[in-house]
Motif scaffolding. Structure first.
Motif, PDB file in Angstrom:
ATOM      1  N   GLN A 135       7.772  12.610   4.500  1.00 57.37           N
ATOM      2  CA  GLN A 135       6.753  13.766   3.550  1.00 57.37           C
ATOM      3  C   GLN A 135       7.033  14.921   4.455  1.00 57.37           C
ATOM      4  O   GLN A 135       6.566  14.420   5.693  1.00 57.37           O
ATOM      5  CB  GLN A 135       5.181  13.029   3.468  1.00 57.37           C
ATOM      6  N   GLY A 173       6.698  10.464  17.089  1.00 55.78           N
ATOM      7  CA  GLY A 173       6.540   9.718  16.192  1.00 55.78           C
ATOM      8  C   GLY A 173       7.636   9.504  14.798  1.00 55.78           C
ATOM      9  O   GLY A 173       7.669   8.244  15.201  1.00 55.78           O
ATOM     10  N   HIS A 179       5.071  12.254  -3.003  1.00 59.77           N
ATOM     11  CA  HIS A 179       3.991  11.888  -2.166  1.00 59.77           C
ATOM     12  C   HIS A 179       3.286  12.314  -1.370  1.00 59.77           C
ATOM     13  O   HIS A 179       2.156  12.779  -0.976  1.00 59.77           O
ATOM     14  CB  HIS A 179       5.203  10.820  -1.172  1.00 59.77           C
ATOM     15  N   ASP A 238      11.314   4.117  -5.119  1.00 53.96           N
ATOM     16  CA  ASP A 238      12.273   5.613  -4.338  1.00 53.96           C
ATOM     17  C   ASP A 238      13.127   3.795  -4.187  1.00 53.96           C
ATOM     18  O   ASP A 238      14.508   4.169  -4.009  1.00 53.96           O
ATOM     19  CB  ASP A 238      11.270   5.643  -2.931  1.00 53.96           C
ATOM     20  N   ILE A 239      12.091   3.132  -3.409  1.00 57.54           N
ATOM     21  CA  ILE A 239      13.261   2.025  -2.466  1.00 57.54           C
ATOM     22  C   ILE A 239      14.558   0.871  -3.674  1.00 57.54           C
ATOM     23  O   ILE A 239      15.643   1.331  -3.311  1.00 57.54           O
ATOM     24  CB  ILE A 239      12.412   0.820  -1.991  1.00 57.54           C
ATOM     25  N   GLN A 296       4.531   1.197   7.853  1.00 57.16           N
ATOM     26  CA  GLN A 296       4.665   1.580   6.735  1.00 57.16           C
ATOM     27  C   GLN A 296       5.367   0.086   6.534  1.00 57.16           C
ATOM     28  O   GLN A 296       5.694  -0.483   5.331  1.00 57.16           O
ATOM     29  CB  GLN A 296       6.509   2.356   6.490  1.00 57.16           C
ATOM     30  N   VAL A 316       9.786   1.139  19.506  1.00 61.42           N
ATOM     31  CA  VAL A 316       9.618   2.146  18.603  1.00 61.42           C
ATOM     32  C   VAL A 316       8.505   2.282  17.567  1.00 61.42           C
ATOM     33  O   VAL A 316       8.681   2.966  17.358  1.00 61.42           O
ATOM     34  CB  VAL A 316      10.182   3.546  18.885  1.00 61.42           C
ATOM     35  N   ILE A 324       4.445   5.117  18.045  1.00 63.42           N
ATOM     36  CA  ILE A 324       4.362   5.641  19.376  1.00 63.42           C
ATOM     37  C   ILE A 324       2.947   6.057  19.033  1.00 63.42           C
ATOM     38  O   ILE A 324       2.251   6.594  17.622  1.00 63.42           O
ATOM     39  CB  ILE A 324       5.352   6.683  18.912  1.00 63.42           C
TER      40      ILE A 324
HETATM   41  P1  TYM Z   1       5.528   9.607   6.793  1.00 62.34           P
HETATM   42  O1  TYM Z   1       6.261  10.428   6.366  1.00 62.34           O
HETATM   43  O2  TYM Z   1       4.277   9.160   6.565  1.00 62.34           O
HETATM   44  O3  TYM Z   1       6.617   8.925   7.698  1.00 62.34           O
HETATM   45  C1  TYM Z   1       7.434   9.298   8.146  1.00 62.34           C
HETATM   46  C2  TYM Z   1       8.353   8.054   9.350  1.00 62.34           C
HETATM   47  O4  TYM Z   1       7.908   8.465  10.702  1.00 62.34           O
HETATM   48  C3  TYM Z   1       7.221   6.976  10.998  1.00 62.34           C
HETATM   49  N1  TYM Z   1       5.978   7.155  11.710  1.00 62.34           N
HETATM   50  C4  TYM Z   1       5.741   6.618  13.207  1.00 62.34           C
HETATM   51  N2  TYM Z   1       6.617   5.513  14.232  1.00 62.34           N
HETATM   52  C5  TYM Z   1       6.126   5.430  14.847  1.00 62.34           C
HETATM   53  N3  TYM Z   1       5.703   5.980  15.111  1.00 62.34           N
HETATM   54  C6  TYM Z   1       4.458   5.958  15.198  1.00 62.34           C
HETATM   55  N4  TYM Z   1       3.102   6.524  15.527  1.00 62.34           N
HETATM   56  C7  TYM Z   1       4.980   7.023  13.245  1.00 62.34           C
HETATM   57  N5  TYM Z   1       3.995   7.781  12.641  1.00 62.34           N
HETATM   58  C8  TYM Z   1       5.406   7.694  11.466  1.00 62.34           C
HETATM   59  C9  TYM Z   1       6.407   6.240   9.513  1.00 62.34           C
HETATM   60  O5  TYM Z   1       6.787   4.720   9.979  1.00 62.34           O
HETATM   61  C10 TYM Z   1       8.255   6.236   8.706  1.00 62.34           C
HETATM   62  O6  TYM Z   1       9.315   5.694   8.586  1.00 62.34           O
HETATM   63  N6  TYM Z   1       5.164   6.625   3.015  1.00 62.34           N
HETATM   64  C11 TYM Z   1       5.789   7.312   4.004  1.00 62.34           C
HETATM   65  C12 TYM Z   1       7.308   8.412   2.734  1.00 62.34           C
HETATM   66  C13 TYM Z   1       8.222   7.530   1.949  1.00 62.34           C
HETATM   67  C14 TYM Z   1       9.444   6.136   2.263  1.00 62.34           C
HETATM   68  C15 TYM Z   1       9.612   5.708   1.101  1.00 62.34           C
HETATM   69  C16 TYM Z   1       9.368   5.550   3.168  1.00 62.34           C
HETATM   70  C17 TYM Z   1       8.068   7.922   0.463  1.00 62.34           C
HETATM   71  N7  TYM Z   1       8.903   6.837   0.583  1.00 62.34           N
HETATM   72  C18 TYM Z   1      10.867   5.099   0.624  1.00 62.34           C
HETATM   73  C19 TYM Z   1      11.233   5.035   3.233  1.00 62.34           C
HETATM   74  C20 TYM Z   1      11.077   4.593   1.602  1.00 62.34           C
HETATM   75  C21 TYM Z   1       5.165   8.078   4.310  1.00 62.34           C
HETATM   76  O7  TYM Z   1       4.521   8.139   4.398  1.00 62.34           O
HETATM   77  O8  TYM Z   1       6.374   8.061   5.914  1.00 62.34           O
END
Ligand code: TYM
Length: 324
Positions: free
Chosen positions: A10, A18, A44, A134-135, A149, A182, A185
């Protein structure tokens, strides 16, 4: 046949450690092995960003960040979610077979309600259906994400199974791809996952002073007041990050911390330098890319054409199978 990888992010804030470790870095690496589809999930983001200028800007910035980190548009299909209307059309169709209860159990929805979110929207509620769409639209095999996720991918799988058993084989069943090292994070507070909503991020492209300030604010082992105090690396988030960024030196860091010979400030400075060095090329590339915004548009438009072709094939199939 090469497996297809898909993931999205997003444009709702600046990318932090992270995002980088849990998603962006693995996304770049996977390009060498798989057919990859990556996109900017601006639909989103509409569930939280309500400022036209900001959304457009953050979308462009995220495209620049991803390309600077190493997305190769020759290998990878890189696009904007909103350029593929087939996905939103599919979202409606999938919503007609998605049980209400399944969405009520989604963590993100439950958290929003538990935190007393005022006037939660229908968009927030069906967020996982758009993600499933999306997927499934791209017939993805693998979805590399952080652990937060994982449940959304399980929901996508459930929806695909229900659709296939109702209308006949239509969708591939996707699988999450989560690197255990990872998967979550933690933020600078050392308690919650790193997230803009907790205000505990280290932003990977913040300027040097801000970046250093964020790293220096990280909570460490509370038992260490003086440099000579004995450390407990197993409960220290700076140590957890050192394990990722400075693995070859980790034994030495651990020993010195336990013996009270490495101070937390020193340790953080070292971590800061390592991350900065790792991202040096990407920082330079970002400056170059920003000088040529037409190029960014061109990359996203080309990606959208390729992605749309695949999504259209899937949607045609869905329409045939449902009788639309
Ligand atoms: P989003 O934008 O919140 O985060 C993007 C990616 O970063 C990962 N992430 C983390 N991984 C480890 N530790 C953390 N603290 C951390 N914070 C964020 C998230 O797991 C993600 O992979 N809904 C999704 C976006 C999306 C999507 C999709 C993803 C929309 N359609 C289809 C995969 C497939 C989202 O809000 O990610």
């Amino acid at each position: 046949m090469q497996k297809r990888v898909l993931s999205g992010m997003q444009p709702s804030g600046k990318p932090h450690l992270g995002n980088y470790l849990g998603a962006m870095k693995p996304h770049i690496e996977l390009q060498n092995e798989f057919e990859c589809f990556y996109f900017i999930a601006n639909y989103h983001a509409l569930t939280t960003v309500r400022d036209q200028k900001k959304l457009a800007e953050m979308t462009q910035e995220l495209a620049i960040d991803y390309l600077a980190l190493g997305i190769d548009p020759k290998k990878t299909v890189f696009f904007k979610q909103s350029d593929i209307p087939e996905v939103t059309e599919l979202t409606w169709i999938l919503s007609t077979i998605t049980p209400f209860g399944l969405l009520e159990r989604a963590h993100a929805w439950k958290d929003a309600i538990a935190k007393g979110k005022k006037n939660p929207t229908a968009g927030l509620f069906i967020y996982p259906v758009l993600m499933a769409s999306d997927i499934l639209a791209y017939q993805s095999d693998l979805v590399p994400v952080g652990k937060d996720q994982k449940q959304h991918i399980e929901i996508a799988r459930d929806i695909a199974l229900t659709f296939n058993s109702t209308y006949g084989e239509t969708f591939k069943l996707p699988q999450d791809l989560i690197d255990k090292n990872v998967e979550t994070i933690l933020g600078t507070d050392g308690v919650h996952k790193m997230s803009k909503s907790y205000g505990n991020t280290v932003d990977i492209f913040a300027d040097e002073a801000e970046f250093s300030k964020q790293v220096m604010s990280m909570v460490t082992d509370p038992a260490r007041i003086k440099r000579t105090d004995i450390g407990h690396p197993e409960i220290c988030n700076v140590f957890a990050l050192q394990k990722i960024f400075n693995l070859p030196k980790i034994k030495e860091i651990e020993r010195k911390c336990r013996e009270g010979k490495l101070g937390c400030v020193e340790n953080k400075k070292f971590l800061c330098e390592t991350i900065f060095t790792e991202l040096k090329n990407a920082r330079e590339k970002r400056i170059e890319l920003r000088k040529n915004l037409d190029y960014i548009d061109k990359v996203l438009n080309t990606g959208a054409k390729k992605a749309r072709k695949v999504a259209t094939e899937t949607l045609d199939r869905v329409k045939r199978h449902t009788g639309l």
